[in-house]
Design an enzyme around this catalytic site. Structure first.
Site, mmCIF file in Angstrom:
data_model
loop_
_atom_site.group_PDB
_atom_site.id
_atom_site.type_symbol
_atom_site.label_atom_id
_atom_site.label_comp_id
_atom_site.label_asym_id
_atom_site.label_seq_id
_atom_site.Cartn_x
_atom_site.Cartn_y
_atom_site.Cartn_z
ATOM 1 N NE ARG A 184 7.654 -3.059 6.243
ATOM 2 C CZ ARG A 184 6.347 -2.794 6.307
ATOM 3 N NH1 ARG A 184 5.727 -2.234 5.286
ATOM 4 N NH2 ARG A 184 5.657 -3.103 7.381
ATOM 5 N NE ARG A 216 6.482 -0.766 9.957
ATOM 6 C CZ ARG A 216 5.305 -0.683 9.372
ATOM 7 N NH1 ARG A 216 5.211 -0.127 8.174
ATOM 8 N NH2 ARG A 216 4.232 -1.152 9.953
ATOM 9 N NE ARG A 248 -4.583 -1.271 9.600
ATOM 10 C CZ ARG A 248 -3.441 -0.703 9.154
ATOM 11 N NH1 ARG A 248 -3.343 0.592 8.995
ATOM 12 N NH2 ARG A 248 -2.402 -1.445 8.875
ATOM 13 N NE ARG A 299 2.173 -4.986 11.234
ATOM 14 C CZ ARG A 299 3.290 -4.978 10.480
ATOM 15 N NH1 ARG A 299 4.362 -5.640 10.876
ATOM 16 N NH2 ARG A 299 3.305 -4.337 9.356
ATOM 17 C CE LYS A 324 -2.289 -0.889 3.843
ATOM 18 N NZ LYS A 324 -1.642 -2.170 4.223
HETATM 19 P P1 AMP Z 1 0.726 0.361 8.909
HETATM 20 O O1 AMP Z 1 1.912 1.237 8.689
HETATM 21 O O2 AMP Z 1 -0.446 0.800 8.074
HETATM 22 O O3 AMP Z 1 1.050 -1.089 8.752
HETATM 23 O O4 AMP Z 1 0.275 0.584 10.445
HETATM 24 C C1 AMP Z 1 1.163 0.272 11.496
HETATM 25 C C2 AMP Z 1 0.391 0.175 12.801
HETATM 26 O O5 AMP Z 1 -0.238 1.440 13.088
HETATM 27 C C3 AMP Z 1 -0.746 -0.835 12.811
HETATM 28 O O6 AMP Z 1 -0.302 -2.145 13.084
HETATM 29 C C4 AMP Z 1 -1.606 -0.261 13.945
HETATM 30 O O7 AMP Z 1 -1.057 -0.528 15.213
HETATM 31 C C5 AMP Z 1 -1.496 1.229 13.707
HETATM 32 N N1 AMP Z 1 -2.551 1.691 12.775
HETATM 33 C C6 AMP Z 1 -2.397 2.198 11.523
HETATM 34 N N2 AMP Z 1 -3.575 2.514 10.983
HETATM 35 C C7 AMP Z 1 -4.526 2.183 11.901
HETATM 36 C C8 AMP Z 1 -5.943 2.237 11.927
HETATM 37 N N3 AMP Z 1 -6.645 2.697 10.865
HETATM 38 N N4 AMP Z 1 -6.580 1.810 13.040
HETATM 39 C C9 AMP Z 1 -5.898 1.374 14.107
HETATM 40 N N5 AMP Z 1 -4.566 1.258 14.143
HETATM 41 C C10 AMP Z 1 -3.871 1.662 13.054
#
Ligand code: AMP
Length: 190
Positions: free
Chosen positions: A127, A133, A88, A144, A13
């Site tokens: 990654r 990360r 989400r 996740r 994404k």
């Molecule tokens: P991402 O970079 O999109 O993989 O997001 C990393 C982490 O941020 C996720 O595993 C969640 O802990 C938090 N996060 C990101 N977007 C959301 C969301 N829309 N709702 C809740 N937690 C989020």
């Protein structure tokens, strides 16, 4: 253009969203990036979010929704935006519906990147070596994926019922995937 980019962790994404936002001249808003910036700055929001993120769990809806509402109210979102990683949960969908209704606007499309789980885990482990990360360790990566399957995958059906979903094969080169996204966005949903 008001777009959502969905897909499991590791689907690409983030990679696609920058190019897509540039093509439509709209801001790309990634909730994960905003949370990571808040964590790095150790703001109260970042401190709240960090524990959830480290465990691979979602940050609480009310916290996430409030953060997105503030961002979408900024002037650069007036003519469109690309949301990457939000909504989400079903509650976040409802909240986004309210935000859009208040602004008298609607979503145009929901692009869903599809990639099988083994490939996703492999990508995220690679990654981890490159970006380091904190949430890219194997147990957290697996958690996740589970959280996505439980809480976010059902949203595809929900948006499909509104005829907004365009599924795109998320395997191949960045250019190939980008071309597929362009192609689905250039034709009406049937
Ligand atoms: P991402 O970079 O999109 O993989 O997001 C990393 C982490 O941020 C996720 O595993 C969640 O802990 C938090 N996060 C990101 N977007 C959301 C969301 N829309 N709702 C809740 N937690 C989020």
């Amino acid at each position: 253009m008001r777009l959502l980019l969905m897909g499991p962790p590791g689907a690409g994404k983030g990679t696609q969203s920058a190019a897509l936002a540039a093509r439509f001249d709209i801001p790309a808003i990634a909730t994960g990036d905003i949370f990571r910036a808040q964590v790095a700055a150790q703001t109260p929001l970042g401190i709240t979010a960090q524990g959830y993120m480290d465990r691979g769990e979602y940050v609480a809806d009310e916290v996430t929704n409030a953060m997105v509402a503030v961002r979408l109210a900024e002037p650069d979102c007036a003519d469109g935006f690309l949301l990457d990683g939000y909504p989400r949960t079903v509650e976040q969908v409802a909240e986004l519906d309210t935000m859009l209704a208040t602004a008298d606007s609607t979503l145009d499309s929901v692009v869903v990147l599809t990639v099988d789980t083994d490939e996703l885990v492999g990508r995220l482990l690679r990654r981890a070596e490159i970006e380091g990360r904190a949430d890219d360790t194997e147990p957290v990566i697996r958690r996740r994926q589970e959280v996505y399957a439980e809480q976010t995958a059902p949203l595809v059906e929900l948006y499909d019922a509104r005829s907004l979903v365009r599924e795109v094969d998320g395997t191949g080169t960045v250019e190939e995937i980008g071309a597929r996204i362009d192609e689905v966005l250039s034709r009406p949903v049937v």
